[in-house]
Design an enzyme around this catalytic site. Structure first.
Site, mmCIF file in Angstrom:
data_model
loop_
_atom_site.group_PDB
_atom_site.id
_atom_site.type_symbol
_atom_site.label_atom_id
_atom_site.label_comp_id
_atom_site.label_asym_id
_atom_site.label_seq_id
_atom_site.Cartn_x
_atom_site.Cartn_y
_atom_site.Cartn_z
ATOM 1 N N ASP A 40 -5.366 -8.581 7.323
ATOM 2 C CA ASP A 40 -4.597 -9.245 6.262
ATOM 3 C C ASP A 40 -3.384 -9.956 6.862
ATOM 4 O O ASP A 40 -2.269 -9.865 6.344
ATOM 5 C CB ASP A 40 -4.158 -8.230 5.208
ATOM 6 C CG ASP A 40 -3.660 -8.906 3.924
ATOM 7 O OD1 ASP A 40 -4.001 -10.094 3.711
ATOM 8 O OD2 ASP A 40 -2.930 -8.260 3.157
ATOM 9 N N PHE A 73 1.260 -1.995 -4.736
ATOM 10 C CA PHE A 73 1.443 -0.630 -5.247
ATOM 11 C C PHE A 73 2.826 -0.386 -5.833
ATOM 12 O O PHE A 73 3.048 0.624 -6.479
ATOM 13 C CB PHE A 73 1.202 0.379 -4.121
ATOM 14 C CG PHE A 73 -0.158 0.266 -3.507
ATOM 15 C CD1 PHE A 73 -1.271 0.728 -4.187
ATOM 16 C CD2 PHE A 73 -0.328 -0.311 -2.266
ATOM 17 C CE1 PHE A 73 -2.526 0.619 -3.627
ATOM 18 C CE2 PHE A 73 -1.579 -0.418 -1.698
ATOM 19 C CZ PHE A 73 -2.687 0.043 -2.376
#
Length: 865
Positions: free
Chosen positions: A175, A52
């Site tokens: 993750d 991001f």
């Protein structure tokens, strides 16, 4: 010979100006503003880039080294900057960001990155995290090539402890990889990047979203499209990390057909078809752990509890034995101690100026909204005022009711009235304890007021037409006015409720609640003999529940509420309660608990069916001193349209003589202006005959054969003692000068009494000196409206005081007999009263002329004031 010092400057020259020596150029405000800032932080170098945006190093922008230490630096933070434009069009990205923020707010573990705060402005969202100065764990392994077993065991135990803590909170990371692991300054492992975090349920923890990085994701995420067990996927990722720590490279990277691992499908097919291979320098014990963790079938894969108990992690078993709850307690304890200790100005993380705990830049102005992770808002509980006995109706919010600012449209309660009311509640409870010790048989007396009530005045702002007032006895102090509930003093006792509906009237301030301590001792005798018990079928209001408008008055049912009872002796001396709703009457104000002062020491319950002891409270009672009001007893038959009034001339004479003879000089009450008999329409023999028949009919219905004898004796005895008492009162009045209260100026409004008929419109008005200034312009009198007011309650006490003991016992038996025989009966307020039933007791009174003379005598005396 003089010597001049020549100091060399930093550029090699010399000067005689000592003010310039060792002076470094000061930075101006413009130079300071050249730094890139975000909120209270100065942004430094880029630490990394993610999905991001960038992660920047930050520190407080208003830092100044105020301490003596040369190496005192502010705490550095890592600010993850996210462009708002990049997530505005993709709700999935926005969900991931807020998932990460919310997850970090609930995680507090030494091996999990700490969320400092969240800032946002018009362009960016900044997630401020603690700075792990050790850098990425991936680069650390690359530098070391591989770690020694001892160091690898320590770091892997920290990873397992952090993952177990995450799972204990109902979250999964999904993750885990070397790139998402950091090291702090002490080379401790820190788990970060919770972008794929998700919640799971213990009953159904299967997930469908395939996420994670290649080579670190479990095979079930890639090969199969079925839901997977997320916690087992995290265990697979931890196994890959452990293999990379010990071997220095990733497992299953030796496929000659896919040397770079770019083909994900081929890679996972190779993983499922090829057994795990180890280099020679990995010892058998860690190999055993890796073989159990890196199993393609998630059902055969080892879990975290088994990993913590493995032989290879025994050196760190004490660290792994710390439970998640203990980590939470430890963090809370450290937080408490950290807040209690005086912190240095920049010894901890910088705070936002918009945060409630801000320290860094309170004086700085910036266009940013702060979301502090430590601020968890909870709804404030409903505040209850314990200083008010009756609160305002439900239309007024609680914050307005508790506001110290007086508003013009609100009822102003004087502090003295509240103090008297609170003190009287305690007195009432004490009196009930005293009366309970006498072990007398309780008498059930409940008076229900029903029927139509017509009001000619505008509704007050404090009382709505639908407000219901419920009166309770001192046995259980639950009083409901509209939707306000008073906490009960005795929760275990039974409750008796009296209901009456308030009609719109003009509101005025409450008048002079005087509490005379001299009357307390006299009223204790009355309280000992007064009991009210509730019907078992009646539903009691919950003392702790409160909801505006949730309570409604149940319909009248003779089986639910006990019938209002009266005996024959009470007909000659009983007093009736009133709701005299006239302009500026004290009862027209906001309902509150009025004090009932009874000055006599009579202890007979039979003397009055509505005997109210001192210290009792009720919103259904008038809030004026009951000695200053009068009225007549109304007898109502349920199915009849005509209401008969029982008028007792002897009782009227006695009441007036007591009122004007100065007996109440020690009580601050209002002087009563009462219409004389000359203003009443003359009675015809037919009217007297009809009134007598109605009384005889009531006697037949209300008494049994046993009760009639005792009631006749009681009536004769009562008349005898009333006559004797009248003579004593007249003698006392002639020898005593007129006594009055300064409150008599308000007597026209606060204590106007007697029954108003249709002839009241022709009555002469009271003198102007007795009228009170009206606060409401909507005051209008209506000659067609009639008001039933309460008679003086102490009169019944005075009569019963003179009765002999045998008569009182007989009357008590009569009352109990009537209780079993009586049917529907109640006392009501009506808009019209039949003229034929007015003063029907006058024909029976042999002292009619004497009463007129007495009334005229005191009328003239009162007009002289």
């Amino acid at each position: 010979m003089s010597y001049t010092n020549k100091r060399h400057t930093y550029y090699g020259g010399f000067t005689n100006d000592l003010s310039d020596t060792f002076q470094y150029p000061q930075r101006t405000d413009e130079q300071r503003r050249k730094h890139v800032t975000f909120g209270p932080y100065i942004l430094g170098s880029t630490l990394g880039e993610g999905e991001f945006g960038k992660v920047k190093l930050g520190w407080p922008k208003n830092f100044s080294n105020s301490s003596n230490s040369t190496f005192d630096f502010p705490k550095q933070v890592a600010i993850k900057l996210i462009k708002r434009d990049s997530i505005s069009n993709d709700y999935r990205k926005e969900v991931k960001i807020y998932r990460e923020i919310n997850a970090l707010k609930h995680l507090s573990h030494p091996n999990i990155v700490k969320l400092e705060e969240v800032l946002q402005n018009s362009r960016y969202i900044g997630i401020v995290l603690e700075y792990a100065c050790g850098g990425e764990f991936y680069k650390y392994i690359q530098k070391k090539r591989r770690l020694k077993e001892m160091n690898a065991c320590r770091l892997f135990s920290q990873l397992i402890s952090g993952v177990h803590y995450i799972h204990s909170k109902g979250l999964v990371h999904r993750d885990l990889k070397l790139e998402n692991l950091l090291l702090d300054k002490n080379e401790n492992l820190v788990i970060t990047d919770f972008g794929f975090v998700n919640e799971f349920c213990s009953r159904n923890e299967l997930m469908k979203t395939s996420c994670g990085s290649p080579c670190y994701a479990a095979p079930e995420l890639v090969i199969s499209a079925e839901p997977y067990e997320a916690r087992k996927a995290d265990i697979w990722s931890c196994g890959v990390i452990l293999y990379a720590i010990l071997a220095g490279y990733l497992p299953w990277d030796d496929d000659p057909n896919n040397p770079e691992g770019s083909d994900i499908g081929r890679l996972y097919n190779y993983i499922n078809s090829t057994p795990l291979k180890f280099p020679d320098y990995i010892l058998p014990i860690p190999r055993d752990l890796l073989r159990r963790m890196l199993v393609s079938d998630p059902k055969k894969r080892i879990n975290l509890k088994q990993i913590k108990k493995h032989e290879w992690l025994k050196p760190h078993s004490s660290f792994l034995s710390i439970t998640p709850d203990e980590w939470d307690k430890l963090n809370n304890t450290q937080s408490v101690f950290r807040l209690a200790k005086p912190r240095r100005r920049y010894g901890s993380r910088p705070q936002s100026s918009c945060s409630t705990s801000s320290l860094g830049s309170r004086s700085d102005k910036r266009d940013s909204l702060v979301i502090d992770s430590t601020l968890i808002t909870f709804p404030a509980p409903p505040q209850e005022s314990q200083n008010h006995i009756i609160t305002r109706p439900a239309s007024i919010a609680s914050d307005q009711r508790l506001s110290p600012i007086r508003r013009s449209n609100r009822h102003n309660r004087s502090n003295s009235a509240a103090s008297v009311a609170l003190q009287a509640v305690v007195n009432a409870d004490r009196e009930y304890v005293l009366s309970h010790e006498q072990s007398l048989s309780p008498v059930q007396n409940i008076r229900q007021t029903t029927g139509n009530m017509t009001a000619s005045l505008s509704p007050p702002p404090a009382i709505s037409p639908g407000d219901i007032i419920i009166e309770t006895t001192p046995i259980k102090r639950n009083t409901i006015s509209g939707s306000s509930i008073v906490p009960s003093l005795e929760e275990e006792s039974s409750t008796t409720m009296q209901t009456s509906k308030i009609q719109p009237n003009n509101m005025a301030s409450s008048q002079n609640h005087q509490y005379n301590k001299n009357k307390t001792q006299n009223s204790l005798q009355s309280a000992k003999n007064f009991y009210r018990t509730s019907s078992s079928s009646h539903t009691k209001p919950r003392p702790t529940s409160y909801h505006p408008g949730s309570y409604t008055t149940p319909p009248y049912n003779s089986n639910t509420l006990s019938i209002y009872e009266i005996n024959e002796k009470a007909k000659s001396s009983a007093s009736s309660q009133t709701l005299n709703q006239r302009d500026t009457s004290p009862f027209d104000s906001t309902p509150y608990l009025a004090l009932d002062t009874c000055i006599t020491s009579s202890s007979s319950i039979e003397s009055s069916p509505k005997l109210i002891t001192h210290g009792q409270f009720s919103v259904a009672k008038p809030s004026v001193d009951l000695q200053s009001v009068s009225g007549d007893l109304i007898k109502y038959k349920r199915d009849a349209d005509v209401v008969t009034r029982i008028y007792d001339e002897k009782y009227k004479q006695k009441r007036k003589s007591l009122r004007y003879s100065g007996i109440f000089s020690d009580i601050s009450c209002d002087t009563v202006t009462e219409e004389s008999d000359e203003l009443r329409p003359p009675e015809s023999p037919l009217q007297q005959h009809e009134g007598q028949e109605s009384i005889d009919k009531a006697k037949t219905e209300d008494t049994s054969e046993k009760g009639s004898k005792s009631s006749n004796i009681a009536k004769a005895t009562a008349q005898k003692h009333v006559n004797n008492h009248l003579e004593r009162s007249l003698n006392e009045a002639e020898s005593t000068k007129k006594r009055f209260s300064f409150l008599s100026l308000y007597s026209y409004d606060t204590s106007k009494s007697s029954l108003y008929s249709s002839m009241d419109s022709k009555r002469k008005p009271s003198p102007p000196s007795q009228r009170r200034p009206k606060k409401d312009d909507s005051y209008q009198t209506n000659s067609k409206n009639h008001y039933i007011t309460a008679s003086n309650m102490q009169t019944s006490h005075q009569v019963s005081k003179d009765l002999p003991a045998p008569t009182m016992v007989q009357n008590k038996c009569t009352l109990e007999t009537k209780k079993a025989v009586r049917s529907n009966r109640s006392s009501i307020m009506v808009s019209e009263v039949n003229k034929a039933s007015v003063d029907n007791k006058a024909a029976q009174s042999p002292e009619h002329s004497t009463a007129k003379r007495v009334l005229g005598f005191f009328k003239r005396r009162s007009m002289k004031i």
